[in-house]
Scaffold this motif. Structure first.
Motif, PDB file in Angstrom:
ATOM      1  N   THR A 281       0.884  -1.275   0.020  1.00 58.13           N
ATOM      2  CA  THR A 281      -0.049  -0.054  -0.038  1.00 58.13           C
ATOM      3  C   THR A 281       0.969   1.202   0.134  1.00 58.13           C
ATOM      4  OG1 THR A 281      -0.099   0.063   2.470  1.00 58.13           O
ATOM      5  CG2 THR A 281      -1.970  -1.207   1.111  1.00 58.13           C
ATOM      6  N   ALA A 282       2.084   1.097   0.560  1.00 56.46           N
ATOM      7  CA  ALA A 282       3.075   2.247   0.301  1.00 56.46           C
ATOM      8  C   ALA A 282       4.004   2.268  -1.035  1.00 56.46           C
ATOM      9  CB  ALA A 282       4.042   2.243   1.642  1.00 56.46           C
ATOM     10  N   THR A 283       4.921   3.277  -1.227  1.00 54.60           N
ATOM     11  CA  THR A 283       5.553   3.259  -2.552  1.00 54.60           C
ATOM     12  C   THR A 283       6.844   2.550  -2.254  1.00 54.60           C
ATOM     13  OG1 THR A 283       6.409   5.460  -1.986  1.00 54.60           O
ATOM     14  CG2 THR A 283       4.190   5.175  -3.332  1.00 54.60           C
ATOM     15  N   THR A 284       7.047   1.886  -1.402  1.00 50.18           N
ATOM     16  CA  THR A 284       8.536   1.211  -1.330  1.00 50.18           C
ATOM     17  C   THR A 284       8.614   0.139  -2.228  1.00 50.18           C
ATOM     18  OG1 THR A 284       8.069   0.934   1.336  1.00 50.18           O
ATOM     19  CG2 THR A 284       9.620  -0.591   0.471  1.00 50.18           C
ATOM     20  N   TYR A 285       7.825  -0.626  -2.814  1.00 53.00           N
ATOM     21  CA  TYR A 285       7.930  -1.393  -3.940  1.00 53.00           C
ATOM     22  C   TYR A 285       7.355  -0.844  -5.356  1.00 53.00           C
ATOM     23  CZ  TYR A 285       9.740  -4.360  -0.287  1.00 53.00           C
ATOM     24  OH  TYR A 285      10.486  -4.796   0.979  1.00 53.00           O
ATOM     25  N   HIS A 286       7.011   0.335  -5.212  1.00 54.37           N
ATOM     26  CA  HIS A 286       6.395   0.899  -6.458  1.00 54.37           C
ATOM     27  C   HIS A 286       7.298   1.534  -7.432  1.00 54.37           C
ATOM     28  CE1 HIS A 286       2.930   2.491  -8.553  1.00 54.37           C
ATOM     29  NE2 HIS A 286       3.284   3.751  -8.468  1.00 54.37           N
ATOM     30  N   TYR A 287       7.316   0.452  -8.628  1.00 56.79           N
ATOM     31  CA  TYR A 287       8.475   1.011  -9.601  1.00 56.79           C
ATOM     32  C   TYR A 287       9.779   1.127  -9.043  1.00 56.79           C
ATOM     33  CZ  TYR A 287       3.954   2.558 -11.893  1.00 56.79           C
ATOM     34  OH  TYR A 287       2.837   2.672 -12.371  1.00 56.79           O
ATOM     35  N   ASP A 288      10.533   2.282  -9.169  1.00 58.98           N
ATOM     36  CA  ASP A 288      11.989   2.247  -8.385  1.00 58.98           C
ATOM     37  C   ASP A 288      11.969   3.477  -7.679  1.00 58.98           C
ATOM     38  OD1 ASP A 288      11.862   4.006 -10.600  1.00 58.98           O
ATOM     39  OD2 ASP A 288      13.616   3.336 -11.801  1.00 58.98           O
ATOM     40  N   ARG A 289      10.727   3.773  -6.796  1.00 61.94           N
ATOM     41  CA  ARG A 289      10.777   5.052  -5.988  1.00 61.94           C
ATOM     42  C   ARG A 289      11.043   4.394  -4.790  1.00 61.94           C
ATOM     43  NH1 ARG A 289       4.922   7.495  -8.093  1.00 61.94           N
ATOM     44  NH2 ARG A 289       5.340   7.593 -10.239  1.00 61.94           N
ATOM     45  N   GLY A 290      11.604   3.280  -4.384  1.00 61.40           N
ATOM     46  CA  GLY A 290      11.601   2.783  -2.924  1.00 61.40           C
ATOM     47  C   GLY A 290      12.648   3.413  -2.313  1.00 61.40           C
ATOM     48  N   GLY A 291      13.532   4.083  -2.661  1.00 63.31           N
ATOM     49  CA  GLY A 291      14.859   4.729  -2.147  1.00 63.31           C
ATOM     50  C   GLY A 291      16.085   4.050  -2.565  1.00 63.31           C
ATOM     51  N   GLY A 292      17.080   4.162  -1.515  1.00 62.41           N
ATOM     52  CA  GLY A 292      18.502   3.560  -1.946  1.00 62.41           C
ATOM     53  C   GLY A 292      19.024   4.926  -2.768  1.00 62.41           C
ATOM     54  N   SER A 293      20.077   4.442  -3.670  1.00 61.83           N
ATOM     55  CA  SER A 293      20.537   5.617  -4.193  1.00 61.83           C
ATOM     56  C   SER A 293      20.179   5.900  -5.671  1.00 61.83           C
ATOM     57  CB  SER A 293      22.077   4.852  -4.561  1.00 61.83           C
ATOM     58  OG  SER A 293      22.115   3.786  -5.365  1.00 61.83           O
ATOM     59  N   TYR A 294      20.440   7.005  -6.158  1.00 57.61           N
ATOM     60  CA  TYR A 294      19.974   7.483  -7.383  1.00 57.61           C
ATOM     61  C   TYR A 294      21.123   7.094  -8.438  1.00 57.61           C
ATOM     62  CZ  TYR A 294      17.286  11.159  -5.404  1.00 57.61           C
ATOM     63  OH  TYR A 294      16.422  11.890  -4.776  1.00 57.61           O
ATOM     64  N   PRO A 295      21.173   7.084  -9.697  1.00 57.11           N
ATOM     65  CA  PRO A 295      22.177   6.870 -10.711  1.00 57.11           C
ATOM     66  C   PRO A 295      23.659   7.468 -10.104  1.00 57.11           C
ATOM     67  CG  PRO A 295      20.161   7.430 -11.678  1.00 57.11           C
ATOM     68  CD  PRO A 295      19.995   7.836 -10.466  1.00 57.11           C
ATOM     69  N   GLU A 296      24.589   6.729 -10.310  1.00 58.28           N
ATOM     70  CA  GLU A 296      25.923   7.584 -10.027  1.00 58.28           C
ATOM     71  C   GLU A 296      26.124   8.547 -10.581  1.00 58.28           C
ATOM     72  OE1 GLU A 296      30.543   5.745  -9.414  1.00 58.28           O
ATOM     73  OE2 GLU A 296      29.351   5.061 -10.908  1.00 58.28           O
ATOM     74  N   GLY A 297      26.617   9.480  -9.849  1.00 56.70           N
ATOM     75  CA  GLY A 297      27.086  10.918 -10.344  1.00 56.70           C
ATOM     76  C   GLY A 297      26.166  11.813 -10.590  1.00 56.70           C
ATOM     77  N   TYR A 298      24.678  11.600 -10.377  1.00 55.37           N
ATOM     78  CA  TYR A 298      23.715  12.446 -10.647  1.00 55.37           C
ATOM     79  C   TYR A 298      23.761  13.563  -9.337  1.00 55.37           C
ATOM     80  CZ  TYR A 298      21.265  10.276 -14.240  1.00 55.37           C
ATOM     81  OH  TYR A 298      20.995   9.637 -15.582  1.00 55.37           O
ATOM     82  N   ASP A 299      23.702  14.872  -9.748  1.00 55.81           N
ATOM     83  CA  ASP A 299      23.757  16.159  -8.809  1.00 55.81           C
ATOM     84  C   ASP A 299      22.233  16.222  -8.141  1.00 55.81           C
ATOM     85  OD1 ASP A 299      24.217  18.151  -7.256  1.00 55.81           O
ATOM     86  OD2 ASP A 299      25.171  19.323  -8.686  1.00 55.81           O
ATOM     87  N   THR A 300      21.720  15.810  -7.108  1.00 58.15           N
ATOM     88  CA  THR A 300      20.660  16.036  -6.770  1.00 58.15           C
ATOM     89  C   THR A 300      20.407  17.568  -6.686  1.00 58.15           C
ATOM     90  OG1 THR A 300      21.048  15.632  -4.462  1.00 58.15           O
ATOM     91  CG2 THR A 300      20.289  13.751  -5.530  1.00 58.15           C
ATOM     92  N   ALA A 301      21.369  18.473  -6.393  1.00 60.14           N
ATOM     93  CA  ALA A 301      21.081  19.880  -6.187  1.00 60.14           C
ATOM     94  C   ALA A 301      20.708  20.417  -7.440  1.00 60.14           C
ATOM     95  CB  ALA A 301      22.326  20.311  -5.768  1.00 60.14           C
ATOM     96  N   LYS A 302      20.647  19.721  -8.495  1.00 63.83           N
ATOM     97  CA  LYS A 302      20.281  20.313 -10.002  1.00 63.83           C
ATOM     98  C   LYS A 302      18.790  19.836 -10.178  1.00 63.83           C
ATOM     99  CE  LYS A 302      24.444  20.421 -12.142  1.00 63.83           C
ATOM    100  NZ  LYS A 302      25.463  20.131 -13.402  1.00 63.83           N
ATOM    101  N   ALA A 303      18.141  19.180  -9.215  1.00 62.64           N
ATOM    102  CA  ALA A 303      16.924  18.589  -9.579  1.00 62.64           C
ATOM    103  C   ALA A 303      15.642  19.650  -9.530  1.00 62.64           C
ATOM    104  CB  ALA A 303      16.579  17.437  -8.561  1.00 62.64           C
ATOM    105  N   THR A 304      14.812  19.735 -10.276  1.00 59.90           N
ATOM    106  CA  THR A 304      13.821  20.617 -10.208  1.00 59.90           C
ATOM    107  C   THR A 304      12.475  20.067 -10.386  1.00 59.90           C
ATOM    108  OG1 THR A 304      13.764  20.717 -12.779  1.00 59.90           O
ATOM    109  CG2 THR A 304      15.223  22.145 -11.611  1.00 59.90           C
ATOM    110  N   ASN A 305      12.347  18.678 -10.648  1.00 60.89           N
ATOM    111  CA  ASN A 305      10.981  18.248 -10.635  1.00 60.89           C
ATOM    112  C   ASN A 305      10.465  18.062  -9.231  1.00 60.89           C
ATOM    113  OD1 ASN A 305       8.580  16.010 -10.526  1.00 60.89           O
ATOM    114  ND2 ASN A 305       9.239  16.463 -12.807  1.00 60.89           N
ATOM    115  N   SER A 306       9.425  18.217  -8.684  1.00 56.05           N
ATOM    116  CA  SER A 306       8.792  18.066  -7.428  1.00 56.05           C
ATOM    117  C   SER A 306       8.730  16.908  -6.950  1.00 56.05           C
ATOM    118  CB  SER A 306       7.448  18.684  -7.316  1.00 56.05           C
ATOM    119  OG  SER A 306       6.512  17.878  -8.066  1.00 56.05           O
ATOM    120  N   LYS A 307       8.709  15.855  -7.880  1.00 56.33           N
ATOM    121  CA  LYS A 307       8.899  14.357  -7.873  1.00 56.33           C
ATOM    122  C   LYS A 307      10.239  13.894  -7.655  1.00 56.33           C
ATOM    123  CE  LYS A 307       4.040  13.353  -8.465  1.00 56.33           C
ATOM    124  NZ  LYS A 307       3.086  12.433  -9.402  1.00 56.33           N
ATOM    125  N   LYS A 308      11.336  14.466  -7.643  1.00 60.89           N
ATOM    126  CA  LYS A 308      12.758  14.233  -7.883  1.00 60.89           C
ATOM    127  C   LYS A 308      13.232  12.885  -7.205  1.00 60.89           C
ATOM    128  CE  LYS A 308      14.250  17.528  -4.542  1.00 60.89           C
ATOM    129  NZ  LYS A 308      15.240  18.703  -4.280  1.00 60.89           N
TER     130      LYS A 308
END
Length: 361
Positions: A281-308
């Motif tokens: 019922t939570a999003t833990t196993y929903h697609y690949d939103r469950g947490g852990g790391s982003y792709p290597e090298g991605y600068d999250t400071a540049k994220a602009t989407n509210s669902k980043k």
């Protein structure tokens, strides 16, 4: 960098413009290290340096590249554009410490952490502890054998179930061996988007693979072998199983939430646990939103989407698994039930991920 030290410089007069003239003192600084709290030029620190010879460095680099080649990651894996860089950076960043270690420290601690937050596993890396070289502000030990950890060479292994639609019947049978399951459809549930449009990061989709049960009154089982799919661009493709080196990994999976089916998961024949209906019922196993790391090298400071936070994560953690032996091997992920399934329900698969832990060294 050569920097003027105003406090240590003696004022000796004033020039024609009214500016103070100093008997100037200059000091040498290294901002790369001082940014991590280690001033190499200071006599007040008590540091440790682990010093590999050129021969040790060259051997280490060769063995790391040989490993990447043996694991079939060179040239085809998304991370390997930076293989040389990560090897050299680890060799540098893993060998400076902001305290003075003794032989007993190396023998009593499994891991030491460098000023660059690099993991030095004392049971794997080899250091000559019998002949330290004492400096004015620390101790140097010679490194006799060095290894680039698996968790440095492999940031994560992750791929998607959507490639099923392009496979031949034989490959579907080989990589998606199943009991009481029949292909239903592939469907894109979320159209392309990126949490980092200004950073130029790739657009992604959430495409799901659906299976339905032939007989809803009996259990089903899917034995999936993770593979790399490469489109040749000429109407054909190549497919090779991922070769996963020995070590400890977090196994993460992605489904679709709220589908009303409990999944049991096994890895290489060892049952791990059940992903319950209530968990989904939570999003833990929903697609690949469950947490852990982003792709290597991605600068999250540049994220602009509210669902980043939903962007290309590891997914929901099932369990920590271990691959034993000495060679990289294909693996098998099994997804199954132990009883009946409600009529009309479908198994909806998104991705798999193996993330090396600190013990995957």
């Amino acid at each position: 960098k050569k920097v003027f030290d105003k406090k240590a410089s003696l004022p000796v007069g004033v020039d024609d413009t009214g500016s103070t003239v100093y008997d100037s003192v200059f000091v040498v600084t290294n901002s790369y290290f001082t940014a991590k709290g280690l001033d190499l030029m200071s006599e007040s620190i008590t540091a440790t340096l682990l010093l590999p010879s050129n021969e040790v460095i060259e051997k280490t680099r060769k063995e790391a590249m040989d490993n990447l080649n043996a694991w079939n990651l060179l040239g085809t894996h998304e991370l390997q554009a930076r293989a040389d860089t990560i090897i050299d950076v680890f060799i540098l960043q893993s060998t400076f410490f902001n305290q003075q270690y003794t032989k007993e420290d190396f023998e009593s601690h499994e891991d030491l952490t460098s000023v660059f937050s690099r993991q030095w596993r004392t049971t794997v890396q080899k250091v000559n502890l019998e002949q330290p070289m004492y400096m004015s502000n620390g101790t140097v030990y010679y490194v006799t054998e060095m290894k680039i950890p698996t968790n440095v060479l492999i940031y994560r292994l992750k791929d998607f179930m959507k490639w099923y639609e392009f496979l031949t019947a034989d490959d579907k049978t080989a990589y998606f061996a199943s009991e009481n399951l029949v292909f239903n459809k592939l469907e894109t549930r979320v159209t392309e988007w990126s949490g980092w449009p200004e950073g130029g990061f790739p657009m992604i989709t959430n495409r799901l693979l659906y299976f339905k049960m032939e007989d809803y009154s009996t259990p089903y089982k899917l034995d999936f072998i993770p593979f790399r799919y490469k489109d040749s661009g000429t109407g054909s493709y190549t497919i090779t199983p991922y070769l996963v080196p020995p070590g400890e990994y977090d196994l993460c999976l992605g489904f679709e939430q709220n589908v009303g089916i409990a999944y049991w998961v096994a890895f290489n024949g060892t049952e791990l646990r059940e992903v319950t209906v209530s968990e989904q019922t939570a999003t833990t196993y929903h697609y690949d939103r469950g947490g852990g790391s982003y792709p290597e090298g991605y600068d999250t400071a540049k994220a602009t989407n509210s669902k980043k936070g939903n962007y290309d994560r590891d997914g929901g953690k099932i369990a920590t698994v271990e691959i034993t032996g000495t060679e990289a091997v294909p693996v098998k992920i099994s997804i199954y039930t132990k009883g009946a399934t409600e009529e009309g329900k479908t198994l909806r698969l998104h991705h798999w991920c193996l993330k090396p832990t600190k013990n995957c060294y």
